[in-house]
Motif scaffolding. Structure first.
Motif, PDB file in Angstrom:
ATOM      1  N   ILE A 124       0.845  -1.194   0.000  1.00 51.66           N
ATOM      2  CA  ILE A 124       0.000   0.000   0.000  1.00 51.66           C
ATOM      3  C   ILE A 124       0.880   1.244   0.000  1.00 51.66           C
ATOM      4  CG2 ILE A 124      -1.679   1.327   1.319  1.00 51.66           C
ATOM      5  CD1 ILE A 124      -2.872  -1.259   2.278  1.00 51.66           C
ATOM      6  N   SER A 125       0.588   2.184  -0.885  1.00 46.99           N
ATOM      7  CA  SER A 125       1.340   3.429  -0.989  1.00 46.99           C
ATOM      8  C   SER A 125       0.858   4.411   0.069  1.00 46.99           C
ATOM      9  CB  SER A 125       1.150   4.031  -2.387  1.00 46.99           C
ATOM     10  OG  SER A 125       1.768   5.288  -2.472  1.00 46.99           O
ATOM     11  N   ALA A 126       1.782   5.256   0.512  1.00 42.78           N
ATOM     12  CA  ALA A 126       1.426   6.285   1.483  1.00 42.78           C
ATOM     13  C   ALA A 126       0.485   7.300   0.848  1.00 42.78           C
ATOM     14  CB  ALA A 126       2.685   6.968   1.985  1.00 42.78           C
ATOM     15  N   GLY A 460       3.072   6.505 -11.377  1.00 43.03           N
ATOM     16  CA  GLY A 460       3.244   5.094 -11.677  1.00 43.03           C
ATOM     17  C   GLY A 460       2.700   4.168 -10.622  1.00 43.03           C
ATOM     18  N   ARG A 461       2.001   4.701  -9.635  1.00 44.89           N
ATOM     19  CA  ARG A 461       1.383   3.865  -8.615  1.00 44.89           C
ATOM     20  C   ARG A 461       0.091   3.272  -9.149  1.00 44.89           C
ATOM     21  NH1 ARG A 461       1.382   8.297  -3.895  1.00 44.89           N
ATOM     22  NH2 ARG A 461       0.319   9.353  -5.617  1.00 44.89           N
ATOM     23  N   ILE A 462      -0.294   2.148  -8.589  1.00 47.36           N
ATOM     24  CA  ILE A 462      -1.464   1.421  -9.086  1.00 47.36           C
ATOM     25  C   ILE A 462      -2.669   1.759  -8.218  1.00 47.36           C
ATOM     26  CG2 ILE A 462      -2.443  -0.845  -9.594  1.00 47.36           C
ATOM     27  CD1 ILE A 462       0.487  -1.877  -9.700  1.00 47.36           C
ATOM     28  N   MET A 463      -3.698   2.324  -8.822  1.00 47.44           N
ATOM     29  CA  MET A 463      -4.943   2.592  -8.120  1.00 47.44           C
ATOM     30  C   MET A 463      -5.902   1.436  -8.376  1.00 47.44           C
ATOM     31  SD  MET A 463      -5.424   6.696  -8.453  1.00 47.44           S
ATOM     32  CE  MET A 463      -6.281   6.674  -6.880  1.00 47.44           C
ATOM     33  N   VAL A 464      -6.520   0.970  -7.307  1.00 47.66           N
ATOM     34  CA  VAL A 464      -7.383  -0.211  -7.367  1.00 47.66           C
ATOM     35  C   VAL A 464      -8.722   0.135  -6.738  1.00 47.66           C
ATOM     36  CG1 VAL A 464      -7.626  -2.652  -6.747  1.00 47.66           C
ATOM     37  CG2 VAL A 464      -5.345  -1.689  -7.152  1.00 47.66           C
ATOM     38  N   GLY A 465      -9.813  -0.177  -7.435  1.00 47.20           N
ATOM     39  CA  GLY A 465     -11.139   0.055  -6.893  1.00 47.20           C
ATOM     40  C   GLY A 465     -12.010  -1.165  -7.053  1.00 47.20           C
ATOM     41  N   GLY A 466     -13.043  -1.278  -6.215  1.00 53.74           N
ATOM     42  CA  GLY A 466     -13.933  -2.429  -6.327  1.00 53.74           C
ATOM     43  C   GLY A 466     -14.903  -2.510  -5.183  1.00 53.74           C
ATOM     44  N   ASN A 477     -11.580   0.292   2.394  1.00 57.31           N
ATOM     45  CA  ASN A 477     -12.869   0.844   1.972  1.00 57.31           C
ATOM     46  C   ASN A 477     -12.998   1.169   0.480  1.00 57.31           C
ATOM     47  OD1 ASN A 477     -14.296   0.890   4.529  1.00 57.31           O
ATOM     48  ND2 ASN A 477     -12.759   2.389   5.132  1.00 57.31           N
ATOM     49  N   ARG A 478     -12.940   0.143  -0.335  1.00 62.95           N
ATOM     50  CA  ARG A 478     -13.313   0.190  -1.753  1.00 62.95           C
ATOM     51  C   ARG A 478     -12.261   0.800  -2.683  1.00 62.95           C
ATOM     52  NH1 ARG A 478     -16.944  -2.702   1.044  1.00 62.95           N
ATOM     53  NH2 ARG A 478     -18.868  -3.044  -0.090  1.00 62.95           N
ATOM     54  N   ILE A 479     -11.242   1.413  -2.153  1.00 60.69           N
ATOM     55  CA  ILE A 479     -10.208   1.982  -3.014  1.00 60.69           C
ATOM     56  C   ILE A 479      -8.881   1.939  -2.273  1.00 60.69           C
ATOM     57  CG2 ILE A 479     -10.621   4.352  -2.226  1.00 60.69           C
ATOM     58  CD1 ILE A 479     -10.021   5.288  -5.093  1.00 60.69           C
ATOM     59  N   THR A 480      -7.810   1.626  -3.010  1.00 60.36           N
ATOM     60  CA  THR A 480      -6.480   1.672  -2.427  1.00 60.36           C
ATOM     61  C   THR A 480      -5.486   2.037  -3.524  1.00 60.36           C
ATOM     62  OG1 THR A 480      -4.888   0.497  -1.015  1.00 60.36           O
ATOM     63  CG2 THR A 480      -5.907  -0.772  -2.801  1.00 60.36           C
ATOM     64  N   ARG A 481      -4.252   2.285  -3.105  1.00 59.53           N
ATOM     65  CA  ARG A 481      -3.210   2.694  -4.042  1.00 59.53           C
ATOM     66  C   ARG A 481      -1.950   1.914  -3.688  1.00 59.53           C
ATOM     67  NH1 ARG A 481      -3.321   8.604  -4.027  1.00 59.53           N
ATOM     68  NH2 ARG A 481      -2.403   8.332  -1.950  1.00 59.53           N
ATOM     69  N   LEU A 482      -1.346   1.266  -4.676  1.00 60.48           N
ATOM     70  CA  LEU A 482      -0.217   0.380  -4.436  1.00 60.48           C
ATOM     71  C   LEU A 482       1.050   0.926  -5.080  1.00 60.48           C
ATOM     72  CD1 LEU A 482      -1.952  -3.009  -5.311  1.00 60.48           C
ATOM     73  CD2 LEU A 482      -2.001  -1.760  -3.133  1.00 60.48           C
ATOM     74  N   GLU A 483       2.182   0.587  -4.462  1.00 65.92           N
ATOM     75  CA  GLU A 483       3.481   0.919  -5.042  1.00 65.92           C
ATOM     76  C   GLU A 483       3.749   0.033  -6.256  1.00 65.92           C
ATOM     77  OE1 GLU A 483       5.351   3.335  -4.345  1.00 65.92           O
ATOM     78  OE2 GLU A 483       4.523   4.044  -2.444  1.00 65.92           O
TER      79      GLU A 483
END
Length: 483
Positions: A124-126, A460-466, A477-483
């Motif tokens: 998980i990205s800061a 270049g970070r990966i945003m993920v939703g669902g 909670n439905r959204i996160t951001r990954l390195e």
């Protein structure tokens, strides 16, 4: 003189051998460290350990500390063994560590060692992110789904989905926001209501060549912006100033559901899904249309194959890719086909017969395809033939990989409902360019429920939703951001 004869006498001695066992002698001693802890660089989220080896009599006890190079004096609660393990460290666990070894005769402390934790790929990205709620009730905190994410050039991003309120990062109270939200780079909601909202579910966000944004899904009835309302069905377009395009008004009704969008060099719009409405008499196919770039009217010159006969069948459309030669690659429930500019099928293109969900174009003209069943991942060349040796290892199962995302290092990410029985994929999985699973990403258990969208932000970070509410055990909670 009388001489006595010499007499030799023999005396016998009995030798007795005695064996003595010397008892061991114990010498009490203060502790001595024979092997000191070793610091280093470690991945956040992955278990790591520090170990000390020490001698002493009586047997010593241990206490680990953390702090600065000159003052590592903060005792770590419960860290009282020769090995100290951080099961799931974060970046904030970066520190100097030491251990004090003690018995009745004294103590000794190891030299502090620096342990640095870096963000591992997949961690998980800061940075703060908002929360999305599905109910308009102020008392409800039921999460709403995130179906689409579109990063913008200023670091902000649009989020589309099925939600009615948004709780900005750092806020105590959520804001009313129907299914479309403009989130600033710091995780707060854009305060000036620049972008509209809509009263129906958003599935797709697509930017055209001049920066206008197409919003599609079950979009229906009314789009709101600063109190203005616009009647739309299935799709609408946002201009570069954030206003709704008043001239782009396709003839779909509110029964329309759009799953895929592509635009050509003239910004004509291809839409795929379940289409309904007054579509200019071109009603032979309700799954794929081309819309005029200005008005959104259905282009009667583009006539895709009808749902029958079988040789021409085109079913529910899930994926679209416009090739450099102007032909349209279509993924649908019956497989993959290639259409000419007038909508007719290119019968020389072989394609696959599996339900095709997503396309990932390659620089050499090949396309990676995800599907339900079969090999789950395919690579087709420009003629529609499958590329041998891809994937390089057989996938026993991949569930329903609805989305594919190209990564800067040449890898790619598959996401969707990816959790085969007996295998923990957490609804997303990283792959090498050859289609083998890339185990270098530290995703752990990943997402707790299906993933509906992925995107790369400007860094270049990966945003993920669902539909998930945790990532690798962390609440998100439905959204996160990954390195």
């Amino acid at each position: 003189m009388t001489t006595k004869p010499f007499t030799r006498r023999f005396v016998m001695f009995r030798r007795t051998f005695a064996f003595f066992v010397t008892p061991s002698i114990s010498f009490a001693a203060a502790p001595i460290i024979t092997t000191s802890p070793i610091g280093g660089l470690f991945n956040a989220g992955a278990s790591s350990s520090l170990t000390v080896v020490a001698n002493g009599d009586p047997a010593p006890t241990y206490q680990w500390y953390r702090g600065t190079l000159t003052n590592p004096t903060a005792a770590i609660s419960g860290a009282t063994n020769a090995t100290y393990t951080l099961a799931s460290p974060s970046i904030t666990d970066t520190s100097y560590y030491s251990v004090r070894v003690t018995n009745a005769l004294g103590s000794v402390t190891s030299e502090p060692v620096l342990v640095t934790y870096q963000s591992a790929a997949g961690g998980i990205s800061a940075g703060a992110l908002p929360r999305f709620y599905s109910s308009s009730s102020s008392n409800s905190t039921t999460n709403g789904n995130v179906n689409a994410i579109l990063p913008l050039s200023d670091g902000s991003y649009l989020v589309g989905g099925a939600f009615k309120r948004v709780l900005p990062a750092g806020a105590f109270f959520p804001n009313s926001c129907l299914n479309l939200a403009h989130i600033l780079a710091n995780g707060t909601l854009e305060p000036n209501t620049t972008f509209p909202t809509t009263n129906a579910i958003v599935n797709v966000l697509h930017r055209d060549s001049v920066g206008r944004i197409l919003v599609a899904g079950t979009v229906g009835n009314v789009v709101y912006r600063n109190g203005d309302t616009f009647s739309r069905g299935g799709i609408f377009r946002i201009l570069t100033d954030g206003s709704v395009d008043p001239t782009f008004n396709p003839p779909f009704d509110t029964s329309t559901i759009i799953y895929a969008i592509a635009t050509d060099s003239n910004d004509n719009v291809y839409v795929g899904g379940q289409l309904s409405g007054a579509i200019n008499g071109n009603a032979s196919n309700q799954y794929l249309k081309r819309l005029d770039a200005v008005t959104g009217a259905v282009d009667a010159a583009f006539v895709p194959p009808p749902p029958a006969p079988p040789a021409q069948v085109l079913n529910l459309v899930r994926a679209l890719h416009l090739r450099a030669d102007g032909k349209l690659l279509v993924g649908h429930n019956g497989g993959t086909m290639l259409l000419n500019s007038n909508g007719s099928r290119d019968m020389s293109f072989a394609g696959i017969g599996e339900n095709s969900l997503a396309f990932l174009p390659q620089s050499n003209g090949d396309v990676i395809i995800s599907s339900i069943g079969g090999s789950y991942l395919y690579k087709l060349n420009s003629a529609g033939g499958t590329v041998a040796g891809f994937p390089a290892a057989t996938l026993a199962s991949l569930g329903t990989p609805d989305h594919l995302l190209a990564l800067p290092n040449g890898d790619f990410l598959a996401s969707g409902t990816i959790s085969p029985p007996g295998i923990q994929f957490g609804h997303l999985k990283f792959f090498n360019a050859d289609g083998t699973i890339d185990t270098s990403y530290n995703i752990g258990t990943a997402c707790s429920a299906p993933v509906y969208t992925t995107a790369l932000d400007l860094q270049g970070r990966i945003m993920v939703g669902g539909a998930f509410d945790s990532y690798n055990g962390t609440t998100v909670n439905r959204i996160t951001r990954l390195e």
